[in-house]
Scaffold this motif. Sequence first.
Motif, PDB file in Angstrom:
ATOM      1  N   ASN A 161     -10.180  -1.497   8.228  1.00 33.11           N
ATOM      2  CA  ASN A 161     -11.262  -0.688   7.673  1.00 33.11           C
ATOM      3  C   ASN A 161     -12.449  -1.546   7.242  1.00 33.11           C
ATOM      4  OD1 ASN A 161      -8.604   1.116   6.300  1.00 33.11           O
ATOM      5  ND2 ASN A 161     -10.000   2.013   7.783  1.00 33.11           N
ATOM      6  N   PRO A 162     -13.386  -1.836   8.136  1.00 33.23           N
ATOM      7  CA  PRO A 162     -14.588  -2.581   7.745  1.00 33.23           C
ATOM      8  C   PRO A 162     -15.447  -1.839   6.722  1.00 33.23           C
ATOM      9  CG  PRO A 162     -14.310  -2.578  10.141  1.00 33.23           C
ATOM     10  CD  PRO A 162     -13.318  -1.611   9.591  1.00 33.23           C
ATOM     11  N   ASN A 163     -15.330  -0.506   6.649  1.00 27.17           N
ATOM     12  CA  ASN A 163     -16.098   0.264   5.668  1.00 27.17           C
ATOM     13  C   ASN A 163     -15.452   0.291   4.294  1.00 27.17           C
ATOM     14  OD1 ASN A 163     -17.444   2.971   7.796  1.00 27.17           O
ATOM     15  ND2 ASN A 163     -17.921   0.801   7.699  1.00 27.17           N
ATOM     16  N   ASP A 164     -14.231  -0.201   4.162  1.00 25.73           N
ATOM     17  CA  ASP A 164     -13.506  -0.178   2.886  1.00 25.73           C
ATOM     18  C   ASP A 164     -13.906  -1.402   2.066  1.00 25.73           C
ATOM     19  OD1 ASP A 164     -11.849   0.534   0.867  1.00 25.73           O
ATOM     20  OD2 ASP A 164      -9.977   0.291   1.969  1.00 25.73           O
ATOM     21  N   ILE A 165     -15.134  -1.388   1.557  1.00 24.86           N
ATOM     22  CA  ILE A 165     -15.697  -2.581   0.920  1.00 24.86           C
ATOM     23  C   ILE A 165     -15.275  -2.732  -0.540  1.00 24.86           C
ATOM     24  CG2 ILE A 165     -17.686  -2.612   2.466  1.00 24.86           C
ATOM     25  CD1 ILE A 165     -19.321  -1.307   0.237  1.00 24.86           C
ATOM     26  N   PHE A 166     -14.673  -1.709  -1.132  1.00 25.59           N
ATOM     27  CA  PHE A 166     -14.330  -1.777  -2.548  1.00 25.59           C
ATOM     28  C   PHE A 166     -12.909  -2.248  -2.799  1.00 25.59           C
ATOM     29  CE2 PHE A 166     -17.940   1.135  -2.552  1.00 25.59           C
ATOM     30  CZ  PHE A 166     -18.679   0.627  -3.608  1.00 25.59           C
ATOM     31  N   ASN A 167     -11.945  -1.764  -2.023  1.00 23.47           N
ATOM     32  CA  ASN A 167     -10.545  -2.127  -2.266  1.00 23.47           C
ATOM     33  C   ASN A 167      -9.798  -2.209  -0.942  1.00 23.47           C
ATOM     34  OD1 ASN A 167     -10.551   0.918  -4.175  1.00 23.47           O
ATOM     35  ND2 ASN A 167     -10.648   0.739  -1.950  1.00 23.47           N
ATOM     36  N   THR A 168     -10.057  -3.290  -0.215  1.00 21.69           N
ATOM     37  CA  THR A 168      -9.447  -3.502   1.083  1.00 21.69           C
ATOM     38  C   THR A 168      -7.936  -3.696   0.933  1.00 21.69           C
ATOM     39  OG1 THR A 168     -11.477  -4.630   1.687  1.00 21.69           O
ATOM     40  CG2 THR A 168      -9.640  -4.840   3.207  1.00 21.69           C
ATOM     41  N   PHE A 169      -7.170  -3.177   1.889  1.00 22.20           N
ATOM     42  CA  PHE A 169      -5.718  -3.316   1.831  1.00 22.20           C
ATOM     43  C   PHE A 169      -5.210  -4.126   3.013  1.00 22.20           C
ATOM     44  CE2 PHE A 169      -6.140   0.172   4.771  1.00 22.20           C
ATOM     45  CZ  PHE A 169      -5.041   0.075   5.608  1.00 22.20           C
ATOM     46  N   ASP A 170      -4.033  -4.721   2.821  1.00 21.59           N
ATOM     47  CA  ASP A 170      -3.379  -5.519   3.850  1.00 21.59           C
ATOM     48  C   ASP A 170      -2.348  -4.648   4.561  1.00 21.59           C
ATOM     49  OD1 ASP A 170      -2.192  -7.388   5.450  1.00 21.59           O
ATOM     50  OD2 ASP A 170      -1.702  -8.802   3.844  1.00 21.59           O
ATOM     51  N   TYR A 171      -2.472  -4.502   5.863  1.00 27.80           N
ATOM     52  CA  TYR A 171      -1.562  -3.659   6.645  1.00 27.80           C
ATOM     53  C   TYR A 171      -0.106  -4.081   6.467  1.00 27.80           C
ATOM     54  CZ  TYR A 171       0.957  -1.949  10.750  1.00 27.80           C
ATOM     55  OH  TYR A 171       1.893  -1.383  11.583  1.00 27.80           O
ATOM     56  N   PHE A 172       0.154  -5.365   6.293  1.00 29.66           N
ATOM     57  CA  PHE A 172       1.526  -5.855   6.208  1.00 29.66           C
ATOM     58  C   PHE A 172       2.191  -5.546   4.867  1.00 29.66           C
ATOM     59  CE2 PHE A 172      -0.542  -8.736   9.303  1.00 29.66           C
ATOM     60  CZ  PHE A 172       0.179  -8.341  10.416  1.00 29.66           C
ATOM     61  N   ASP A 173       1.424  -5.156   3.874  1.00 30.21           N
ATOM     62  CA  ASP A 173       1.988  -4.778   2.579  1.00 30.21           C
ATOM     63  C   ASP A 173       2.401  -3.310   2.658  1.00 30.21           C
ATOM     64  OD1 ASP A 173       2.815  -4.729  -0.003  1.00 30.21           O
ATOM     65  OD2 ASP A 173       0.833  -4.996  -0.901  1.00 30.21           O
TER      66      ASP A 173
END
Length: 392
Positions: free
Chosen positions: A152-164
């Motif tokens: 999610n390049p638009n998720d600039i506030f709280n990016t998440f890690d797919y592997f978590d």
Amino acid sequence: MNRLKYFLPLFLLIYVEGNAQLQKFTINGYVKDLYMYYKPENPVPGIDADHLSSNLIHNRLNFRWYATNEFTFAVEARNRFFSGQLIREFPLYKEFVDTDPGYFDLSKTVASGKGWFLHSMIDRAWVDFTKGKWQITAGRQRVNWGINLIWNPNDIFNTFDYFDFDYEERPGSDALKVQYYTGVTSSAELVYKIQRNNLEDKNESTIAGRYRFSKFRYDFQFLGGWMPKDFVFGGGWMGDIQGGGFRGEVSWFVPKEKNSGSEEALVATISGDYTFKNSLYAHGAILYNSLGVTGKAGAREFFDQNISAKRLSPARYNLFGQLSYPFTPLFSGSFSGMLNPSDGSSYFGPTLTYSVGNNLELMATGQLFFGEEGTEYGELGKALYGRLKWAF
């Protein structure tokens, strides 16, 4: 706020589902037990073992108070008990877990011993005011601007890690969000996030606006604002082609100052998914990052706490694919994978899920990484998980 986490379990004693007319308080959550068997790709210095194991008991409590028709209060906490060989061999793992990326430190190790510790954290604490076309939310919340399901390049506030994968709720932000609904399917939104840089002990704020609308049977969004070191501009879309989902996002990061240590970057992703008549689900995605390298990307962290919308991957390109199928109404399987086409490293993630009861689920999954030394996925090793989850 920091003391509130210790009183959250007491709310379970007053949980009542009946009397819907007078009910203004709700509590729900889950309890999970997650076992991990991890085999590193290379021997771990100082450890005379070819594998590591751990167990995690995870309890989540979600509390809501509907005070009036306009005001809603929420507090959500996760309490986790870590134990096993991994914690015993790596005492610093406790410090890795006991970190709070927000402005307020709502994370604490409640108790610990040799090979175990109990950690509690409030990751949601907000008040929401909604009246007419206005909605204002203040506090720790998830600001979800992402459209795609993996990157999610638009998720600039709280990016998440797919592997978590075990953190379904995903991280939140200490922020103020003001939203105005300009129509049935359109809205304008302004978000101010305050965050502290612990290394330099200074505030690092992000403020950005987004406008969403629907046109040509597609949902579009445009955003712009500034981050601690960059201006950001972007947008995305979501719709379908012949019954299949079609999504895309792009963000352009421009340094505020020439000598700030930041670099200009263009990050984009596009994805498609489709469910066939026999219920087989297929999903594919492509990630592009102009700052990424086209050679060996270098080993990434297993769970990257420094991940951001600007640095979703150290590689220039990444590919994702997934197939899922419900064998029975209660038993389903999934197989996902990632490929760095530049250095040849890859990830494979098989998953089996079985519904034991209405609120009880059993899952077995793996995170298998392959590649040469110095590649993006080549040095992460392989992990197998077993999880039992009860929701209430």
